[in-house]
Motif scaffolding. Structure first.
Motif, PDB file in Angstrom:
ATOM      1  N   VAL A 125     -26.355  11.829  -6.832  1.00 39.84           N
ATOM      2  CA  VAL A 125     -27.264  11.515  -5.997  1.00 39.84           C
ATOM      3  C   VAL A 125     -28.849  11.404  -6.532  1.00 39.84           C
ATOM      4  CG1 VAL A 125     -28.582  12.031  -3.900  1.00 39.84           C
ATOM      5  CG2 VAL A 125     -25.986  12.487  -3.754  1.00 39.84           C
ATOM      6  N   VAL A 126     -28.776  12.475  -7.674  1.00 43.73           N
ATOM      7  CA  VAL A 126     -29.957  12.246  -8.356  1.00 43.73           C
ATOM      8  C   VAL A 126     -30.062  11.871  -9.922  1.00 43.73           C
ATOM      9  CG1 VAL A 126     -30.815  14.260  -7.127  1.00 43.73           C
ATOM     10  CG2 VAL A 126     -29.407  14.730  -9.217  1.00 43.73           C
ATOM     11  N   ALA A 127     -28.781  11.705 -10.405  1.00 40.72           N
ATOM     12  CA  ALA A 127     -28.858  11.289 -12.041  1.00 40.72           C
ATOM     13  C   ALA A 127     -29.534   9.877 -11.895  1.00 40.72           C
ATOM     14  CB  ALA A 127     -27.319  11.136 -12.308  1.00 40.72           C
ATOM     15  N   GLY A 128     -30.682  10.295 -12.929  1.00 37.56           N
ATOM     16  CA  GLY A 128     -31.204   8.802 -13.318  1.00 37.56           C
ATOM     17  C   GLY A 128     -32.317   8.625 -12.269  1.00 37.56           C
ATOM     18  N   LEU A 129     -32.481   9.547 -11.444  1.00 33.16           N
ATOM     19  CA  LEU A 129     -33.987   9.544 -10.451  1.00 33.16           C
ATOM     20  C   LEU A 129     -35.103   9.370 -11.278  1.00 33.16           C
ATOM     21  CD1 LEU A 129     -34.614   9.632  -7.385  1.00 33.16           C
ATOM     22  CD2 LEU A 129     -35.129  12.074  -7.895  1.00 33.16           C
ATOM     23  N   ASP A 130     -35.980   8.259 -10.701  1.00 29.73           N
ATOM     24  CA  ASP A 130     -37.391   8.179 -11.295  1.00 29.73           C
ATOM     25  C   ASP A 130     -38.130   7.365 -10.319  1.00 29.73           C
ATOM     26  OD1 ASP A 130     -39.473   7.757 -12.939  1.00 29.73           O
ATOM     27  OD2 ASP A 130     -38.433   6.086 -13.981  1.00 29.73           O
ATOM     28  N   ILE A 131     -38.881   8.368  -9.486  1.00 31.99           N
ATOM     29  CA  ILE A 131     -39.631   7.908  -8.429  1.00 31.99           C
ATOM     30  C   ILE A 131     -41.052   8.131  -8.523  1.00 31.99           C
ATOM     31  CG2 ILE A 131     -37.628   7.496  -6.708  1.00 31.99           C
ATOM     32  CD1 ILE A 131     -38.517  10.189  -5.400  1.00 31.99           C
ATOM     33  N   MET A 132     -42.042   7.634  -7.829  1.00 32.58           N
ATOM     34  CA  MET A 132     -43.198   7.984  -8.094  1.00 32.58           C
ATOM     35  C   MET A 132     -43.987   7.999  -6.590  1.00 32.58           C
ATOM     36  SD  MET A 132     -46.137   8.521 -10.197  1.00 32.58           S
ATOM     37  CE  MET A 132     -46.099   7.460 -11.699  1.00 32.58           C
ATOM     38  N   ILE A 133     -44.612   9.434  -6.312  1.00 34.61           N
ATOM     39  CA  ILE A 133     -45.022   9.411  -4.862  1.00 34.61           C
ATOM     40  C   ILE A 133     -46.761   9.331  -5.389  1.00 34.61           C
ATOM     41  CG2 ILE A 133     -45.677  10.872  -3.009  1.00 34.61           C
ATOM     42  CD1 ILE A 133     -43.002  11.783  -3.030  1.00 34.61           C
ATOM     43  N   VAL A 134     -47.275   8.667  -4.647  1.00 35.55           N
ATOM     44  CA  VAL A 134     -48.688   8.322  -4.649  1.00 35.55           C
ATOM     45  C   VAL A 134     -49.263   8.899  -3.152  1.00 35.55           C
ATOM     46  CG1 VAL A 134     -50.616   6.935  -4.750  1.00 35.55           C
ATOM     47  CG2 VAL A 134     -48.428   6.131  -6.082  1.00 35.55           C
ATOM     48  N   ARG A 135     -49.848  10.057  -3.483  1.00 31.15           N
ATOM     49  CA  ARG A 135     -50.426  10.803  -2.553  1.00 31.15           C
ATOM     50  C   ARG A 135     -52.007  10.430  -2.308  1.00 31.15           C
ATOM     51  NH1 ARG A 135     -51.164  17.388  -2.868  1.00 31.15           N
ATOM     52  NH2 ARG A 135     -52.395  17.647  -0.888  1.00 31.15           N
ATOM     53  N   GLU A 136     -52.526  10.337  -1.142  1.00 29.28           N
ATOM     54  CA  GLU A 136     -53.844  10.297  -1.136  1.00 29.28           C
ATOM     55  C   GLU A 136     -54.654  11.419  -1.067  1.00 29.28           C
ATOM     56  OE1 GLU A 136     -57.828  10.066  -0.044  1.00 29.28           O
ATOM     57  OE2 GLU A 136     -56.698  11.123   1.235  1.00 29.28           O
ATOM     58  N   LEU A 137     -55.481  12.019  -1.923  1.00 30.98           N
ATOM     59  CA  LEU A 137     -55.852  13.237  -2.077  1.00 30.98           C
ATOM     60  C   LEU A 137     -57.243  13.791  -1.569  1.00 30.98           C
ATOM     61  CD1 LEU A 137     -54.481  15.228  -3.850  1.00 30.98           C
ATOM     62  CD2 LEU A 137     -55.586  14.855  -5.809  1.00 30.98           C
ATOM     63  N   ARG A 181     -46.421  -2.618  -9.165  1.00 42.80           N
ATOM     64  CA  ARG A 181     -46.428  -3.957  -9.787  1.00 42.80           C
ATOM     65  C   ARG A 181     -45.831  -3.760 -11.135  1.00 42.80           C
ATOM     66  NH1 ARG A 181     -51.435  -7.694  -8.779  1.00 42.80           N
ATOM     67  NH2 ARG A 181     -50.137  -8.726  -6.981  1.00 42.80           N
ATOM     68  N   LYS A 182     -46.147  -2.507 -11.665  1.00 40.80           N
ATOM     69  CA  LYS A 182     -45.827  -2.207 -13.170  1.00 40.80           C
ATOM     70  C   LYS A 182     -44.390  -1.710 -13.423  1.00 40.80           C
ATOM     71  CE  LYS A 182     -50.475  -1.199 -14.865  1.00 40.80           C
ATOM     72  NZ  LYS A 182     -51.227  -0.458 -14.354  1.00 40.80           N
ATOM     73  N   ARG A 183     -43.787  -1.352 -12.150  1.00 43.00           N
ATOM     74  CA  ARG A 183     -42.496  -0.658 -11.924  1.00 43.00           C
ATOM     75  C   ARG A 183     -41.411  -1.884 -11.293  1.00 43.00           C
ATOM     76  NH1 ARG A 183     -42.499   4.985 -12.193  1.00 43.00           N
ATOM     77  NH2 ARG A 183     -40.804   5.133 -10.751  1.00 43.00           N
ATOM     78  N   SER A 184     -40.864  -1.456 -10.380  1.00 42.23           N
ATOM     79  CA  SER A 184     -39.834  -2.194  -9.687  1.00 42.23           C
ATOM     80  C   SER A 184     -40.266  -3.274  -8.566  1.00 42.23           C
ATOM     81  CB  SER A 184     -38.380  -1.428  -9.402  1.00 42.23           C
ATOM     82  OG  SER A 184     -38.822  -0.823  -8.409  1.00 42.23           O
ATOM     83  N   LYS A 185     -41.576  -3.042  -8.575  1.00 42.06           N
ATOM     84  CA  LYS A 185     -42.206  -4.034  -7.326  1.00 42.06           C
ATOM     85  C   LYS A 185     -41.613  -3.871  -5.882  1.00 42.06           C
ATOM     86  CE  LYS A 185     -42.980  -8.111 -10.442  1.00 42.06           C
ATOM     87  NZ  LYS A 185     -44.180  -7.783 -10.818  1.00 42.06           N
ATOM     88  N   LYS A 186     -41.481  -2.531  -5.883  1.00 41.60           N
ATOM     89  CA  LYS A 186     -41.115  -1.964  -4.402  1.00 41.60           C
ATOM     90  C   LYS A 186     -41.922  -0.705  -4.114  1.00 41.60           C
ATOM     91  CE  LYS A 186     -37.055  -0.006  -3.689  1.00 41.60           C
ATOM     92  NZ  LYS A 186     -35.648   0.390  -4.067  1.00 41.60           N
ATOM     93  N   ASP A 239     -38.755   3.542  -4.974  1.00 42.20           N
ATOM     94  CA  ASP A 239     -39.493   3.657  -6.481  1.00 42.20           C
ATOM     95  C   ASP A 239     -40.550   4.318  -6.316  1.00 42.20           C
ATOM     96  OD1 ASP A 239     -39.315   2.997  -8.974  1.00 42.20           O
ATOM     97  OD2 ASP A 239     -40.778   1.420  -8.497  1.00 42.20           O
ATOM     98  N   VAL A 240     -41.655   3.365  -5.495  1.00 39.06           N
ATOM     99  CA  VAL A 240     -43.252   3.884  -5.411  1.00 39.06           C
ATOM    100  C   VAL A 240     -43.248   4.289  -3.897  1.00 39.06           C
ATOM    101  CG1 VAL A 240     -45.566   3.748  -5.630  1.00 39.06           C
ATOM    102  CG2 VAL A 240     -44.192   2.837  -7.431  1.00 39.06           C
ATOM    103  N   ILE A 241     -43.756   5.494  -3.617  1.00 40.74           N
ATOM    104  CA  ILE A 241     -43.895   5.992  -2.278  1.00 40.74           C
ATOM    105  C   ILE A 241     -45.383   6.287  -2.097  1.00 40.74           C
ATOM    106  CG2 ILE A 241     -43.699   7.671  -0.560  1.00 40.74           C
ATOM    107  CD1 ILE A 241     -40.734   8.287  -1.759  1.00 40.74           C
ATOM    108  N   VAL A 242     -46.069   5.645  -1.016  1.00 42.99           N
ATOM    109  CA  VAL A 242     -47.425   5.955  -0.753  1.00 42.99           C
ATOM    110  C   VAL A 242     -47.485   6.512   0.642  1.00 42.99           C
ATOM    111  CG1 VAL A 242     -47.864   3.780   0.245  1.00 42.99           C
ATOM    112  CG2 VAL A 242     -49.895   5.172  -0.962  1.00 42.99           C
ATOM    113  N   THR A 243     -48.433   7.652   0.749  1.00 47.00           N
ATOM    114  CA  THR A 243     -48.518   8.394   1.980  1.00 47.00           C
ATOM    115  C   THR A 243     -49.823   9.222   1.895  1.00 47.00           C
ATOM    116  OG1 THR A 243     -47.328   9.842   3.301  1.00 47.00           O
ATOM    117  CG2 THR A 243     -47.355  10.524   1.061  1.00 47.00           C
ATOM    118  N   ASP A 244     -50.102   9.897   3.013  1.00 45.85           N
ATOM    119  CA  ASP A 244     -51.262  10.478   3.088  1.00 45.85           C
ATOM    120  C   ASP A 244     -51.439  11.752   2.512  1.00 45.85           C
ATOM    121  OD1 ASP A 244     -50.295  12.615   4.861  1.00 45.85           O
ATOM    122  OD2 ASP A 244     -51.026  11.656   6.694  1.00 45.85           O
ATOM    123  N   ASN A 245     -52.633  12.551   2.419  1.00 42.79           N
ATOM    124  CA  ASN A 245     -52.711  13.846   1.788  1.00 42.79           C
ATOM    125  C   ASN A 245     -51.720  14.832   2.399  1.00 42.79           C
ATOM    126  OD1 ASN A 245     -53.813  15.830   0.235  1.00 42.79           O
ATOM    127  ND2 ASN A 245     -56.064  15.437   0.970  1.00 42.79           N
TER     128      ASN A 245
END
Ligand code: IPM
Ligand code: MG
Length: 368
Positions: A125-137, A181-186, A239-245
């Motif tokens: 489930v986790v091998a190779g996982l590479d995600i990025m959370i963008v948190r409003e701060l 845009r620089k990653r997997s466009k998702k 891939d990329v997740i965006v969410t609030d603080n």
């Protein structure tokens, strides 16, 4: 041209220990790569409170505003638990984020191959996982007014306010869309539009900006509670997740633990571009001050070292040196070098904080 400048704020608990290993990497870059930083150091958190009666002195704040990047260790400790809110160690960190206007918090959750067995989830489930959370701060319920504990009739009421303006949502959405845009466009945006007006607005603004400015990015929306569930069910769908603080605070801890090693994860908090075109920036490990092991040489310095790698990439345009440092860390892990937090059931002898630093420096030497 003057050297790039760096303000180091080791902070409390294990902060100074892990930061000492970063200082060695900085020195290595100077000695072996001719990349020299102007490094200054200051106090933040409990140690600043002990000395100045405030978790962040105005002079330190001014220094942070003036440098190219700030690198922070960790803040807090049990001896400060009963302090007034206004002088708690965490307030120092929140003031840095707010006054530097660091609205986009990048929290990568990457599962190192050598550590996939450490996750509490099944390896596949986790091998190779590479995600990025963008948190409003810099906004949301962390800063919204009114806030406080008030008296209503014959009882007290605690109030915090979730508040987002369109422009606050728009700028963090753009930061996340640029990354996508620089990653997997998702990109997956998370809120609670089913119960919160701020969530309805969030979804609306993210959709509009994505449609008008980023037609090449596949954007989806998810309620944050479902997001938490999906993160532990099938994290590789993201891939990329965006969410609030606040949701970002919680979801990033959850994502971090998927990788099995909170001691490994770096973060970058970025603001608007400065005169030199680079964003205002603060880099810090995701882990806390770990007072239970502070001062014992047990802490894992990798999250802090990888935070410096993010600084090389995002603040100093030294992507190749960042790659070199990240590869050195990967090599050390592949070779089986482990601090105590990374000891598996098979056991073994853990290295100390400095021992891990030694191994990373040796891998850097070997990379030349
Ligand atoms: C984080 C921490 C901070 C936060 C604390 C220390 C104020 O949990 O950076 O995730 O809640 O933002
Ligand atoms: Mg947190």
């Amino acid at each position: 041209m003057s050297n790039p400048s760096l303000l180091i704020l080791p902070g409390d608990g294990i902060g100074p220990e892990v930061m000492a290993e970063v200082r060695r990497v900085i020195d290595w870059l100077g000695a072996k790569r001719g990349i020299v930083f102007d490094v200054s150091e200051g106090l933040v958190g409990g140690c600043a409170y002990d000395k100045y009666g405030t978790p962040l002195h105005d002079d330190t704040m001014a220094q942070a505003q003036a440098v190219d990047a700030v690198l922070l260790g960790a803040v807090g400790g049990p001896q400060y638990d009963n302090l007034d809110f206004s002088v708690k160690p965490e307030r120092g960190l929140l003031r840095l984020r707010k006054e530097m206007d660091l609205f986009a918090n990048l929290r990568p959750a990457q599962c190192f191959d050598a550590l996939a067995d450490f996750s509490s989830l099944k390896k596949d489930v986790v091998a190779g996982l590479d995600i990025m959370i963008v948190r409003e701060l810099t906004s949301g319920v962390y800063f919204g007014e009114p806030r406080g504990i008030f008296t209503e009739g014959n009882e007290r009421v605690g109030i915090n306010t979730q508040r987002y303006t369109e422009s606050e949502i728009a700028r963090v959405a753009r930061a996340a869309l640029e990354l996508a845009r620089k990653r997997s466009k998702k990109l997956c945006s998370m809120e609670k539009a089913n119960v919160m007006e701020s969530g309805v607005l969030w979804r609306d603004v993210v959709s509009k900006i994505a449609a008008e400015e980023y037609p090449d990015i596949a954007v989806s929306h998810m309620y944050a509670d479902n997001g938490a569930m999906q993160l532990v069910r099938a994290p590789k769908q993201f891939d990329v997740i965006v969410t609030d603080n606040l949701f970002g605070d919680i979801l990033s801890d959850c994502a971090a633990m998927l990788t099995g090693s909170l001691g490994m994860l770096p973060s970058a908090s970025l603001g608007a571009p400065m005169k030199n075109g680079r964003p205002k920036a603060l880099y810090e490990p995701v882990h806390g001050s770990a007072p239970d092991i502070a001062g014992q040489g047990k802490a894992n310095p990798i999250a802090c070292i990888l935070s410096f790698a993010m600084a090389l990439r995002y603040s100093f345009d030294l992507g190749a040196e960042a790659d070199r440092l990240e590869k050195a860390v990967e090599k050390v892990l592949a070779d089986g070098v482990r601090t105590a937090d990374l000891m598996g059931p098979e056991g073994g002898v853990p290295v100390s904080t400095t021992g891990m630093g030694d191994a990373v420096l040796a891998a850097l030497d070997a990379s030349l």
